[in-house]
Scaffold this motif. Structure first.
Motif, short mmCIF file in Angstrom:
data_model
loop_
_atom_site.label_atom_id
_atom_site.label_comp_id
_atom_site.label_asym_id
_atom_site.label_seq_id
_atom_site.Cartn_x
_atom_site.Cartn_y
_atom_site.Cartn_z
N TYR A 217 -19.94 15.01 46.86
CA TYR A 217 -20.37 13.79 47.53
C TYR A 217 -20.05 13.86 49.02
CZ TYR A 217 -15.41 12.50 47.28
OH TYR A 217 -14.04 12.48 47.41
N THR A 218 -20.71 12.97 49.75
CA THR A 218 -20.42 12.82 51.17
C THR A 218 -19.51 11.62 51.32
OG1 THR A 218 -22.66 13.58 51.64
CG2 THR A 218 -21.48 12.51 53.44
N TYR A 219 -18.42 11.80 52.05
CA TYR A 219 -17.50 10.67 52.24
C TYR A 219 -17.72 10.08 53.63
CZ TYR A 219 -13.26 7.97 52.94
OH TYR A 219 -12.39 6.95 53.21
N VAL A 220 -17.80 8.75 53.67
CA VAL A 220 -17.96 8.05 54.95
C VAL A 220 -16.78 7.12 55.16
CG1 VAL A 220 -19.39 6.41 56.24
CG2 VAL A 220 -20.49 8.14 54.82
N GLU A 221 -16.01 7.35 56.21
CA GLU A 221 -14.84 6.51 56.50
C GLU A 221 -15.32 5.25 57.22
OE1 GLU A 221 -11.60 6.95 55.72
OE2 GLU A 221 -10.80 5.29 56.87
N GLU A 222 -15.00 4.10 56.66
CA GLU A 222 -15.39 2.84 57.26
C GLU A 222 -14.24 2.25 58.07
OE1 GLU A 222 -18.11 0.74 57.25
OE2 GLU A 222 -19.35 2.32 56.34
N ASP A 223 -14.59 1.53 59.13
CA ASP A 223 -13.60 0.75 59.87
C ASP A 223 -13.83 -0.70 59.46
OD1 ASP A 223 -12.91 0.15 63.43
OD2 ASP A 223 -12.03 -0.67 61.61
N LEU A 224 -12.91 -1.25 58.67
CA LEU A 224 -13.15 -2.59 58.12
C LEU A 224 -13.07 -3.70 59.17
CD1 LEU A 224 -11.45 -2.32 54.61
CD2 LEU A 224 -13.85 -2.04 55.22
N ARG A 225 -12.52 -3.36 60.35
CA ARG A 225 -12.51 -4.37 61.40
C ARG A 225 -13.85 -4.36 62.14
NH1 ARG A 225 -7.41 -1.61 63.93
NH2 ARG A 225 -8.85 0.04 63.35
N ASN A 226 -14.65 -3.34 61.86
CA ASN A 226 -15.94 -3.19 62.54
C ASN A 226 -16.91 -2.56 61.54
OD1 ASN A 226 -17.85 -3.04 64.52
ND2 ASN A 226 -17.07 -1.14 65.42
N LYS A 227 -17.33 -3.39 60.59
CA LYS A 227 -18.06 -2.86 59.44
C LYS A 227 -19.42 -2.33 59.83
CE LYS A 227 -15.47 -5.76 56.34
NZ LYS A 227 -15.35 -6.86 55.43
N SER A 228 -19.76 -1.17 59.27
CA SER A 228 -21.02 -0.53 59.64
C SER A 228 -22.20 -1.27 59.03
CB SER A 228 -21.02 0.92 59.14
OG SER A 228 -21.18 0.94 57.74
N PRO A 229 -23.39 -1.14 59.67
CA PRO A 229 -24.60 -1.74 59.09
C PRO A 229 -24.85 -1.21 57.67
CG PRO A 229 -25.04 -0.90 61.29
CD PRO A 229 -23.65 -0.46 60.95
N GLN A 230 -24.46 0.06 57.48
CA GLN A 230 -24.66 0.69 56.17
C GLN A 230 -23.83 -0.04 55.09
OE1 GLN A 230 -23.21 4.72 55.98
NE2 GLN A 230 -24.90 5.41 54.73
N LEU A 231 -22.57 -0.34 55.41
CA LEU A 231 -21.71 -1.03 54.44
C LEU A 231 -22.26 -2.42 54.14
CD1 LEU A 231 -19.18 -1.32 52.71
CD2 LEU A 231 -17.92 -2.01 54.76
N LEU A 232 -22.68 -3.12 55.21
CA LEU A 232 -23.19 -4.48 55.03
C LEU A 232 -24.50 -4.49 54.24
CD1 LEU A 232 -22.38 -5.88 58.59
CD2 LEU A 232 -21.08 -6.20 56.48
N GLN A 233 -25.25 -3.40 54.39
CA GLN A 233 -26.51 -3.30 53.65
C GLN A 233 -26.23 -2.98 52.18
OE1 GLN A 233 -28.78 0.20 54.65
NE2 GLN A 233 -30.06 -0.07 52.85
N TYR A 234 -25.27 -2.08 51.94
CA TYR A 234 -25.00 -1.62 50.57
C TYR A 234 -24.12 -2.57 49.78
CZ TYR A 234 -27.15 2.95 51.40
OH TYR A 234 -28.03 3.98 51.65
N ASN A 235 -23.28 -3.35 50.44
CA ASN A 235 -22.46 -4.31 49.72
C ASN A 235 -22.49 -5.66 50.43
OD1 ASN A 235 -20.67 -5.58 48.01
ND2 ASN A 235 -18.91 -4.29 48.49
N PRO A 236 -23.64 -6.31 50.42
CA PRO A 236 -23.79 -7.57 51.16
C PRO A 236 -22.95 -8.70 50.55
CG PRO A 236 -25.76 -7.15 49.83
CD PRO A 236 -24.90 -5.94 49.73
N VAL A 237 -22.67 -8.61 49.25
CA VAL A 237 -21.96 -9.71 48.60
C VAL A 237 -20.49 -9.73 49.00
CG1 VAL A 237 -21.27 -10.65 46.35
CG2 VAL A 237 -23.56 -9.73 46.65
N HIS A 238 -19.82 -8.58 48.90
CA HIS A 238 -18.38 -8.55 49.18
C HIS A 238 -18.03 -7.90 50.51
CE1 HIS A 238 -17.62 -9.91 45.14
NE2 HIS A 238 -18.28 -8.90 44.63
N LYS A 239 -18.90 -7.05 51.03
CA LYS A 239 -18.67 -6.33 52.29
C LYS A 239 -17.37 -5.53 52.25
CE LYS A 239 -20.95 -10.17 54.79
NZ LYS A 239 -21.28 -10.97 53.61
N LYS A 240 -17.10 -4.92 51.10
CA LYS A 240 -15.84 -4.18 50.94
C LYS A 240 -16.09 -2.76 50.49
CE LYS A 240 -12.87 -7.92 49.24
NZ LYS A 240 -12.14 -8.27 48.00
#
Lengths: 223, 232
Positions: free
Chosen positions: B35-58
Motif C-alpha cells: 500500500y501507499t502510506y499518506v501522512e496527514e497533518d490533522l491540524r491542516n487536513k488535506s482535501p483528500q482526507l476530507l473527501q474520503y472521510n467527510p463524516v468524521h474527518k479522521k
C-alpha cells in the motif's frame, strides 16, 4: 434443534435488535424477560463482565453486545435472508453507519431526551440527513438499507425507532419528517410494519410511560 | 493498464502517532498487502482526507479500488474479508463473536480507565488504575494456554490490543504507576514481548523518544484544564 435463549427487557432497543434478527432467520428461541431494575442470577452468570442485556445463550454458551449478537445470528444460521451484504465493501458500509449510529446519533438522542437543546437539535438534524444519504445510496431504490429485505443496518437503526419517536415527542420536533428525509420516512414505516418487527416492537406510548417514570425516579434519588 | 493498477491500489491515510492507524498497518502487513502510506497533518487536513472521510474527518482511512473505508474496526473487518488468506478472525461463528467481544471490551473497559490513569491524579487516578488492572486481569485469563489471543498466530484481537504493548510502558513511565506487573500478569507480559517482536509489528512502532513527550504533554494539558473548571 439447538436451544436458544435470549435474556432481555422489553423497552430495550438493543434487545429488540437481537429479537428481530432471530425472527428474520426464523430461529425458535425462548425469550426471558428480565425484571426492570433488577438482574437475575442467569444474567449475572451469563454476562459477568458487563451484567447487561441482551444476552443470547446458544447451546449453553452466552454472547452479549447487540451488534455482536446480530452478526453471530447471521453467521450461525445461514438460511436467508443474509443480514450483511455479500461484498466486503458493502459490508463495510453497513458497519460504518451502524457504528455512526451507535457512537454519535444514539448518545445524541439520549441527550435530547434529557432536555438538551440548541446545538444538539442541529446535530441531530444533520445526523438524520447523513442517514438519509446513506439510505438512498445503500437501498438502491429498494425498501431497506439491506435492499429487498431487512439487513444489519436496518436492524441497528430501526430498533431505535420507538425511542426516536419518544425523543421527537419530548422535543416537539420531528426528526424523521417526510418533507425533509422522504427516504427514511418511508423506510421507518416499512420497518415497523415488517412481520419480523411488528409483534415485538414496543408501543411508543408505553416507552413514554417508562421514560417518565425513570425521570421521576431519578429526580427523587437526587434529593 | 494504468486503470488496472489504479484499481488494485491501496492507500492508507494516517498519522505517525495514531495507534488506530497502526492497527491497520499491522493487518495489511499480516496479509502481505502492498500500500501507499499518506501522512496527514490533522491540524491542516488535506482535501483528500476530507473527501474520503467527510463524516468524521479522521484517520485511519483505507482507500481500495478508489473507494474509502473509515473507522479502524470497519477497516480491519474489510481487510480480513477482501484478502481472505491469513485470516484475522476465527472461522467458527462463536469464536468470531468472542473475538469481536474482546475488541469491544477494550473500547469500553480498558481504554477509558487507561486514559484516566494518564490524564488524572490522586483518588481518580488510583481508581482508574484499579479498574484498568481489573480489566487487564481478564485479558490475562484469556491468554491461558495461548501464545496470542488469536491462538498460535496473531489475530484480530492481538491487532486490536497491540498498541497497549507499547503504550502501557509509556503511561507507566510518565505516571510512575504500575499497570502490568510481571508477577501478577505474566502471560500478558509475555504476550507484549511476543507481539512487539513479531514480523508484522517489527519496525512499525512510533519512536519512543517522540511518543513519550507527546503523552506527557497530554497529561499536563489535562491536569491544567482540570484545575480551571470554569474555563471549560
Amino acid at each position: 434443534m439447538a436451544e436458544v435463549k435470549l435474556l432481555g427487557k422489553w423497552p430495550c432497543p438493543y434487545v429488540l435488535r437481537a429479537r428481530v434478527a432471530l425472527q428474520l432467520k426464523k430461529v425458535e428461541y425462548e425469550y426471558l424477560e428480565e425484571e426492570l431494575g433488577g438482574k437475575s442470577e442467569l444474567l449475572l452468570k451469563s454476562n459477568p463482565v458487563h451484567k447487561k442485556i441482551p444476552v443470547l445463550i446458544h447451546r449453553g454458551r452466552p454472547l452479549c453486545e447487540s451488534l455482536i449478537i446480530v452478526q453471530y445470528i447471521d453467521e450461525a444460521w445461514l438460511a436467508a435472508p443474509s443480514l450483511l451484504p455479500a461484498s466486503a465493501h458493502d459490508r463495510a458500509f453497513h458497519r460504518f453507519w451502524a457504528a455512526y449510529f451507535d457512537d454519535k446519533l444514539s448518545p445524541l438522542l439520549t441527550r435530547l431526551r434529557n432536555g438538551e437543546r440548541g446545538r444538539a437539535n442541529e446535530e441531530a438534524a444533520e445526523g438524520v440527513k447523513l442517514l438519509e444519504e446513506a439510505f438512498v445510496r445503500l437501498s438502491e431504490g429498494k425498501g431497506f438499507f439491506g435492499g429487498d429485505e431487512i439487513g444489519y443496518l436496518d436492524i441497528t437503526i430501526g430498533c431505535h425507532l420507538g425511542w426516536i419517536r419518544v425523543t421527537e415527542r419530548l422535543m416537539g420536533f420531528k426528526l424523521i419528517e417526510e418533507a425533509k428525509v422522504p427516504g427514511l420516512a418511508g423506510w421507518a414505516e416499512r420497518f415497523c410494519a415488517h412481520e419480523a418487527v411488528q409483534g415485538i416492537m414496543p408501543e411508543t406510548e408505553k416507552l413514554m410511560e417508562i421514560f417518565q417514570l425513570a425521570q421521576i425516579h431519578m429526580k427523587r434519588s437526587k434529593r | 493498464m494504468a486503470e488496472e493498477e489504479g484499481e488494485k491500489e491501496v492507500t492508507l491515510l494516517g498519522t505517525w502517532s495514531s495507534p488506530f492507524v497502526l492497527r491497520v498497518k499491522w493487518a495489511l502487513r499480516i496479509k502481505g498487502v502492498e500500500y501507499t502510506y499518506v501522512e496527514e497533518d490533522l491540524r491542516n487536513k488535506s482535501p483528500q482526507l476530507l473527501q474520503y472521510n467527510p463524516v468524521h474527518k479522521k484517520v485511519p482511512v483505507l482507500v481500495h479500488r478508489g473507494r474509502a473505508i473509515a473507522e479502524s474496526s470497519v477497516i480491519l473487518h474489510y481487510i480480513d474479508e477482501a484478502w481472505p488468506h491469513h485470516p484475522l478472525l476465527p472461522h467458527h461463528p462463536y469464536e468470531k463473536a468472542m473475538a469481536r467481544f474482546w475488541c469491544k471490551f477494550e473500547d469500553d473497559k480498558l481504554s477509558p480507565p487507561l486514559w484516566r490513569v494518564l490524564t488524572t491524579q490522586a483518588e481518580e487516578q488510583r481508581e482508574a488504575q484499579a479498574s484498568a488492572i481489573e480489566s487487564l486481569g481478564l485479558l490475562e485469563n484469556e491468554l491461558e494456554g495461548k501464545k496470542f489471543f488469536g491462538g498460535q498466530t496473531i489475530g484480530l484481537v492481538d491487532v486490536w490490543f497491540g498498541a497497549l504493548a507499547y503504550i502501557i510502558p509509556i503511561y507507566e513511565e510518565i505516571t510512575g504507576l504500575k499497570l502490568v506487573e510481571q508477577r501478577k500478569l505474566p502471560r500478558l507480559c509475555r504476550w507484549m514481548e511476543e507481539f512487539l517482536s513479531s514480523p508484522a509489528v517489527e519496525g512499525t512502532l512510533p519512536p519512543k523518544d517522540m511518543l513519550l513527550p507527546r503523552y506527557a504533554a497530554m497529561r499536563e494539558a489535562f491536569l491544567a484544564k482540570a484545575k480551571r473548571p470554569e474555563q471549560q
